[in-house]
Write an enzyme that holds these catalytic residues in place. Structure first.
Site, PDB file in Angstrom:
ATOM      1  N   GLU A 445      28.127  13.015  17.442  1.00 37.38           N
ATOM      2  CA  GLU A 445      29.270  12.152  17.060  1.00 37.38           C
ATOM      3  C   GLU A 445      30.239  12.897  16.147  1.00 37.38           C
ATOM      4  O   GLU A 445      30.796  12.327  15.220  1.00 37.38           O
ATOM      5  CB  GLU A 445      28.792  10.897  16.318  1.00 37.38           C
ATOM      6  CG  GLU A 445      28.070   9.900  17.173  1.00 37.38           C
ATOM      7  CD  GLU A 445      28.895   9.407  18.336  1.00 37.38           C
ATOM      8  OE1 GLU A 445      28.300   9.069  19.350  1.00 37.38           O
ATOM      9  OE2 GLU A 445      30.149   9.395  18.225  1.00 37.38           O
TER      10      GLU A 445
HETATM   11  C1  LIG Z   1      20.445  15.509  21.123  1.00 35.69           C
HETATM   12  C2  LIG Z   1      21.920  15.494  21.382  1.00 35.69           C
HETATM   13  C3  LIG Z   1      22.498  14.347  21.905  1.00 35.69           C
HETATM   14  C4  LIG Z   1      23.871  14.340  22.184  1.00 35.69           C
HETATM   15  N1  LIG Z   1      24.430  13.228  22.777  1.00 35.69           N
HETATM   16  C5  LIG Z   1      25.711  13.300  23.222  1.00 35.69           C
HETATM   17  C6  LIG Z   1      26.277  12.247  24.039  1.00 35.69           C
HETATM   18  O1  LIG Z   1      25.628  11.226  24.296  1.00 35.69           O
HETATM   19  N2  LIG Z   1      27.529  12.419  24.518  1.00 35.69           N
HETATM   20  C7  LIG Z   1      28.279  13.528  24.261  1.00 35.69           C
HETATM   21  O2  LIG Z   1      29.401  13.625  24.738  1.00 35.69           O
HETATM   22  N3  LIG Z   1      27.776  14.539  23.480  1.00 35.69           N
HETATM   23  C8  LIG Z   1      26.525  14.449  22.969  1.00 35.69           C
HETATM   24  N4  LIG Z   1      26.005  15.468  22.216  1.00 35.69           N
HETATM   25  C9  LIG Z   1      26.847  16.601  21.905  1.00 35.69           C
HETATM   26  C10 LIG Z   1      27.267  16.662  20.440  1.00 35.69           C
HETATM   27  O3  LIG Z   1      28.189  15.645  20.157  1.00 35.69           O
HETATM   28  C11 LIG Z   1      27.809  18.074  20.185  1.00 35.69           C
HETATM   29  O4  LIG Z   1      26.691  18.932  20.183  1.00 35.69           O
HETATM   30  C12 LIG Z   1      28.560  18.177  18.879  1.00 35.69           C
HETATM   31  O5  LIG Z   1      29.762  17.470  18.974  1.00 35.69           O
HETATM   32  C13 LIG Z   1      28.872  19.624  18.521  1.00 35.69           C
HETATM   33  O6  LIG Z   1      29.403  20.332  19.614  1.00 35.69           O
HETATM   34  P1  LIG Z   1      28.778  21.749  20.019  1.00 35.69           P
HETATM   35  O7  LIG Z   1      27.305  21.583  20.128  1.00 35.69           O
HETATM   36  O8  LIG Z   1      29.510  22.255  21.186  1.00 35.69           O
HETATM   37  O9  LIG Z   1      29.039  22.663  18.762  1.00 35.69           O
HETATM   38  P2  LIG Z   1      30.372  23.487  18.470  1.00 35.69           P
HETATM   39  O10 LIG Z   1      31.562  22.652  18.715  1.00 35.69           O
HETATM   40  O11 LIG Z   1      30.262  24.795  19.143  1.00 35.69           O
HETATM   41  O12 LIG Z   1      30.215  23.709  16.900  1.00 35.69           O
HETATM   42  C14 LIG Z   1      29.304  24.667  16.335  1.00 35.69           C
HETATM   43  C15 LIG Z   1      29.537  24.727  14.816  1.00 35.69           C
HETATM   44  O13 LIG Z   1      30.892  25.137  14.552  1.00 35.69           O
HETATM   45  C16 LIG Z   1      31.557  24.151  13.769  1.00 35.69           C
HETATM   46  N5  LIG Z   1      32.947  24.041  14.246  1.00 35.69           N
HETATM   47  C17 LIG Z   1      33.368  23.918  15.519  1.00 35.69           C
HETATM   48  N6  LIG Z   1      34.718  23.851  15.560  1.00 35.69           N
HETATM   49  C18 LIG Z   1      35.143  23.911  14.292  1.00 35.69           C
HETATM   50  C19 LIG Z   1      36.427  23.888  13.666  1.00 35.69           C
HETATM   51  N7  LIG Z   1      37.550  23.750  14.366  1.00 35.69           N
HETATM   52  N8  LIG Z   1      36.490  24.001  12.322  1.00 35.69           N
HETATM   53  C20 LIG Z   1      35.356  24.098  11.595  1.00 35.69           C
HETATM   54  N9  LIG Z   1      34.129  24.129  12.120  1.00 35.69           N
HETATM   55  C21 LIG Z   1      34.016  24.032  13.446  1.00 35.69           C
HETATM   56  C22 LIG Z   1      30.791  22.867  13.954  1.00 35.69           C
HETATM   57  O14 LIG Z   1      30.930  22.002  12.835  1.00 35.69           O
HETATM   58  C23 LIG Z   1      29.372  23.374  14.127  1.00 35.69           C
HETATM   59  O15 LIG Z   1      28.771  23.571  12.873  1.00 35.69           O
HETATM   60  C24 LIG Z   1      24.651  15.479  21.887  1.00 35.69           C
HETATM   61  C25 LIG Z   1      24.059  16.612  21.343  1.00 35.69           C
HETATM   62  C26 LIG Z   1      22.711  16.634  21.102  1.00 35.69           C
HETATM   63  C27 LIG Z   1      22.104  17.901  20.550  1.00 35.69           C
END
Ligand SMILES: Cc1cc2nc3c(=O)[nH]c(=O)nc-3n(C[C@H](O)[C@H](O)[C@H](O)COP(=O)(O)OP(=O)(O)OC[C@H]3O[C@@H](n4cnc5c(N)ncnc54)[C@H](O)[C@@H]3O)c2cc1C
Length: 617
Positions: A445
Site C-alpha cells: 500500500e
Molecule cells: C506480500 C505482498 C502483497 C502485495 N499485495 C499487493 C496487491 O494486492 N496489489 C498490488 O498492486 N501490489 C501488491 N503488492 C506490491 C506492493 O505494493 C509493492 O511491493 C510496493 O508498493 C513496493 O513496490 P516494489 O516492491 O516494486 O518496490 P520499489 O518500488 O522498487 O521500491 C524499493 C525501495 O525503494 C524505495 N523507493 C522507490 N521509489 C522511490 C522514490 N521515488 N523515492 C524514494 N524512495 C523510493 C521504496 O520506498 C522501497 O524502499 C504486494 C507486495 C507484497 C510483498
C-alpha cells in the site's frame, strides 16, 4: 501460558477508547447511525471477539504452516480456512461498515475499525480476503455505474466473490506511471493485456469468482499516472442478470514464497494472454489513479490497523508470558543466592519492554480509531465546516496511520519476541509468526518511505499548510485546557514543547522547498513522519490520561481513598482503578521515554548533514 492458537485481546481497552475517550456514541445522533446504541455495539464487540478466538485464530498457525498451493493456474488455500471463511460470511462479518442498502451492516467506521483490528489480529492472512473484497466492493459502490453495482456488489458483500487491487507490475511498484498493461477498445468493449505481480488474493478457492480492479493504459493515452484508467475485470464474466459465465482470460501463473502471511496467496496474474480479457471501465478514461487513490486511502488506514492488530496480540502474549515465566530473583534480593525466582514481569528491563509495547499499541489504536471517527463525521456530519475539518484531518493523518502504526507494530512484535527470550524464537508461541506477518505492512500500500514523502511533500503544505496548522491548534488547545492538571503537567509541557519544535522544523522545510532544495527535506521525510506521529499519538494518549485521571479521582472519592497509601492500595486491588492508573502512567511513560525520541529526531533533521546525498553508493 497461552498456546500459539489462542488470540488474546484487551476488549476493555477498546471499549475505553470508543466510549470514554472518543465518545463514539456521539455518532448515534447522525441519522445514518441513529438506530445504534452503546449496548448493540458492546454486544457486537463481544461476539466479534468470541468469533475471532473460536474460529479465526484457531486456524491461524495451521494456515501459516500449510500455506497456499499453486497447481496449473489454480490456488488452494489451507484446508482449515474453508470452514472458517464460510462461518465468517454466514455470520455477516464481511461488511460491517458497508451501507445497509448494499448488504452491509451500516455500522460507523470507528466500530468497523475496532472489529477489524480483532479480525486481522486473529488471522491476518484470512482477513485479507475479506478486507480486500470489502475495499473493492466499496470502490464499485462509490465509483461504479448502477449496472456494475447491481451485478457485482451483492456477491462480494456476501463473500461469495472476492476482490483484488491490481497495480504492481515487475518493473513498477512505487512508480505506477510506468504501468505497461494496456486496454484496447474493440466493438465498444475494452480488452486488457499485461502482467501484474504481487496481487494479494489474485486467485484462490475460497470464492466462486474474483473481481479484479486493474490499472491499465488505454491505447494512445498519455504516459505517466495521468494516462491510467481503472477497469473491473472479473475472473469469470458476469451477464446482465448477474450470472457468472465464461472464463475471462485471467490466468494465475504462480504464487510467491515469502517471509510471512503464508496463507495469503501473492499472485502473478496474466491478463489477456489469449486476447480475450474483457474489462469494464470505472469512471472515465484517465481517471484511474484518482479513483484508485480513494480506495488506497482507506486501505492505508487498514494496513496501519494490521500493525496495531498484530502488535496487539504480540503484546498480550508477551504480557501473559512475563507474568508466569520465573527467572532470577527480584533485584532487591540480588545478593541472596537462596532468594526465590520471580516472574520476569518484575524485572525493570522487562517492565520497560512491556510499557513500550503497551504505549505503542494503545497509541496506535487511539490514532486509528480517531481517524476512523473523523471519517464518520466527514461522511455523515451535519455541519459542513466540521465535515471539511475532518476531511482535512484524514488527509493529513492517513500516511501517519499507515507508516507509524505499521513500523511500531513491527517494533512491538520484535519486543514481544525479546520478552519471551529463546522461547519466542520457536514456533511454540504465536510471536514468531506475528513478527513475520507484521513486516509486510511497512511495504505494501505504498512503502513507508512513500508515506513519508506524501506527508512532507503533499499533505503538510496542502491548503497553504492549513491542515497542519489545524492539528497544531487542536493540540495546543488541549494542552492549554489541561495544563493545571497536577499529575499530567510535566507530560503536557513536554507535548507542548515538542509541538513547537515540529512547527519550527516544518517551517524550515517550507523555506528550503521554496528555495528549490527538495533533496534535503526528502532525506529527512521518514524521521519527520515518525516525529509527527509521536506527537499525534502523544496527544491522544494524554487525552486518554486526562479522562482516566478524572475517572480515578471519582473512584477515590467514592471509596474514600483519601491519602496516597489508600489510593495505591485501591489501584493494586480494584480492576477499574488499576486500568485508569495504568492509562495515566502509559501517557507519562510515552511522554518521557518515547516522545522524547523527538529530541534526537529533531537534532538529526536540523543537523543539515547531507552526507548520504554525497556518498558513493
Ligand atoms: C506480500 C505482498 C502483497 C502485495 N499485495 C499487493 C496487491 O494486492 N496489489 C498490488 O498492486 N501490489 C501488491 N503488492 C506490491 C506492493 O505494493 C509493492 O511491493 C510496493 O508498493 C513496493 O513496490 P516494489 O516492491 O516494486 O518496490 P520499489 O518500488 O522498487 O521500491 C524499493 C525501495 O525503494 C524505495 N523507493 C522507490 N521509489 C522511490 C522514490 N521515488 N523515492 C524514494 N524512495 C523510493 C521504496 O520506498 C522501497 O524502499 C504486494 C507486495 C507484497 C510483498
Amino acid at each position: 501460558m497461552s498456546s500459539a492458537e489462542e488470540y488474546l485481546y484487551d476488549l476493555h481497552e477498546t471499549q475505553f477508547v470508543l466510549f470514554e475517550h472518543l465518545r463514539v456514541q456521539r455518532l448515534f445522533e447522525f441519522p445514518a447511525y441513529s438506530s445504534f446504541e452503546i449496548g448493540d455495539v458492546e454486544m457486537l464487540l463481544n461476539e466479534g471477539l468470541r468469533f475471532c478466538q473460536k474460529v479465526l485464530s484457531a486456524v491461524n498457525s495451521e494456515g501459516d504452516r500449510e500455506g497456499c498451493r499453486w497447481e496449473d493456474g489454480r490456488v488452494f488455500m489451507p484446508k482449515a480456512f474453508h470452514s472458517a471463511y464460510k462461518q465468517q460470511c454466514a455470520a455477516g462479518w464481511m461488511a460491517i461498515s458497508t451501507e445497509v442498502e448494499h448488504g452491509g451492516q451500516g455500522m460507523p467506521f470507528a466500530i468497523g475499525a475496532a472489529l477489524g483490528e480483532m479480525f486481522v489480529g486473529a488471522n491476518c492472512s484470512l482477513s485479507m480476503v475479506a478486507g480486500l473484497t470489502r475495499a473493492a466492493a466499496d470502490l464499485v459502490i462509490s465509483h461504479g455505474s448502477a449496472e456494475m453495482k447491481r451485478r457485482y456488489v451483492k456477491p462480494m458483500v456476501e463473500g461469495r466473490w472476492g476482490g483484488t487491487m491490481c497495480l504492481t507490475e515487475a518493473q513498477c511498484g512505487t512508480a505506477l506511471g510506468e504501468i505497461k498493461t494496456t486496454a484496447t477498445k474493440r466493438d465498444g468493449k475494452y480488452f486488457l493485456k499485461g502482467q501484474k505481480i504481487f496481487i494479494s488474493g489474485g486467485e484462490h478457492d475460497l470464492v466462486d469468482n474474483i473481481v479484479h480492479l486493474v490499472l491499465a493504459r488505454v491505447e494512445g493515452a498519455p504516459a505517466g499516472t495521468k494516462g491510467l484508467s481503472l477497469f473491473v475485470v472479473p475472473k469469470h464474466r458476469v451477464d446482465d442478470a448477474g450470472r457468472m459465465g465464461e472464463f475471462n482470460d485471467v490466468v494465475c501463473s504462480g504464487i510467491e514464497k515469502k517471509l510471512g502471511i503464508h496463507a495469503s496467496p501473492t499472485c502473478q496474474l496474466v491478463f489477456g494472454d489469449a486476447d480475450q480479457c474483457e474489462g469494464e471501465l470505472i469512471g472515465a478514461e484517465e481517471e484511474g489513479i484518482k479513483i484508485m487513490f480513494d480506495m488506497m486511502n482507506g486501505a492505508r488506514i487498514g494496513v496501519g490497523l494490521q500493525g496495531v492488530a498484530l502488535g496487539g496480540w504480540a503484546y498480550q502474549s508477551a504480557l501473559g508470558y512475563a507474568r508466569e515465566r520465573k527467572q532470577g530473583p527480584d533485584m532487591k534480593n540480588f545478593r541472596d543466592p537462596t532468594a526465590p525466582s520471580v516472574p520476569i514481569a518484575q524485572h525493570p528491563d522487562v517492565r520497560r519492554m512491556l510499557a513500550t509495547m503497551k504505549a505503542y499499541v494503545e497509541g496506535g489504536r487511539a490514532l486509528l480509531l480517531h481517524a476512523a471517527m473523523c471519517l464518520d463525521i466527514a461522511t455523515h456530519g451535519a455541519d459542513a465546516a466540521e465535515r471539511d475539518h475532518m476531511n482535512g484531518r484524514i488527509e493529513l493523518l492517513t500516511p501517519i496511520c499507515k507508516a507509524w502504526c505499521s513500523d511500531t507494530g513491527f517494533e512491538v512484535a520484535t519486543l514481544a519476541l525479546q520478552t519471551y527470550g529463546g522461547h519466542g524464537y520457536l514456533k511454540d508461541y504465536p510471536v514468531e509468526q506475528l513478527l513475520r506477518d507484521a513486516k509486510i505492512a511497512s511495504i505494501y500500500e505504498g512503502t513507508n518511505g512513500v508515506q513519508a514523502m506524501d506527508l512532507l511533500g503533499r499533505k503538510v503544505g496542502r491548503q497553504g499548510g492549513a491542515l497542519f496548522m489545524q492539528l497544531v491548534a487542536d493540540i495546543n488547545q488541549f494542552v492549554a485546557a489541561n495544563k493545571d492538571n497536577a499529575t499530567l503537567g510535566p507530560a503536557l509541557t513536554a507535548l507542548e514543547r515538542h509541538t513547537q519544535k515540529l512547527q519550527e522544523i516544518t517551517m524550515n522545510f517550507a523555506v528550503q522547498q521554496m528555495s528549490g532544495d527538495m533533496e534535503y527535506p526528502l532525506l529527512s521525510a521518514t524521521p519527520y513522519l515518525r516525529l509527527m506521529g509521536n506527537i499525534a499519538v502523544g496527544w491522544l494518549l494524554l487525552e486518554q490520561a486526562v479522562v482516566a485521571d478524572r475517572a480515578l479521582a471519582k473512584l477515590y472519592a467514592e471509596t474514600g481513598a483519601g491519602d496516597d497509601a489508600a489510593r495505591a492500595k485501591l489501584c493494586d486491588e480494584q480492576p477499574d482503578a488499576q486500568f485508569y492508573d495504568n492509562k495515566v502512567k502509559t501517557a507519562q511513560f510515552f511522554a518521557s521515554n518515547l516522545l522524547s525520541q523527538n529530541d534526537h529526531l529533531a537534532t538529526a533533521i536540523q543537523s543539515t548533514d547531507r552526507s548520504p546525498l554525497d556518498m558513493h553508493f
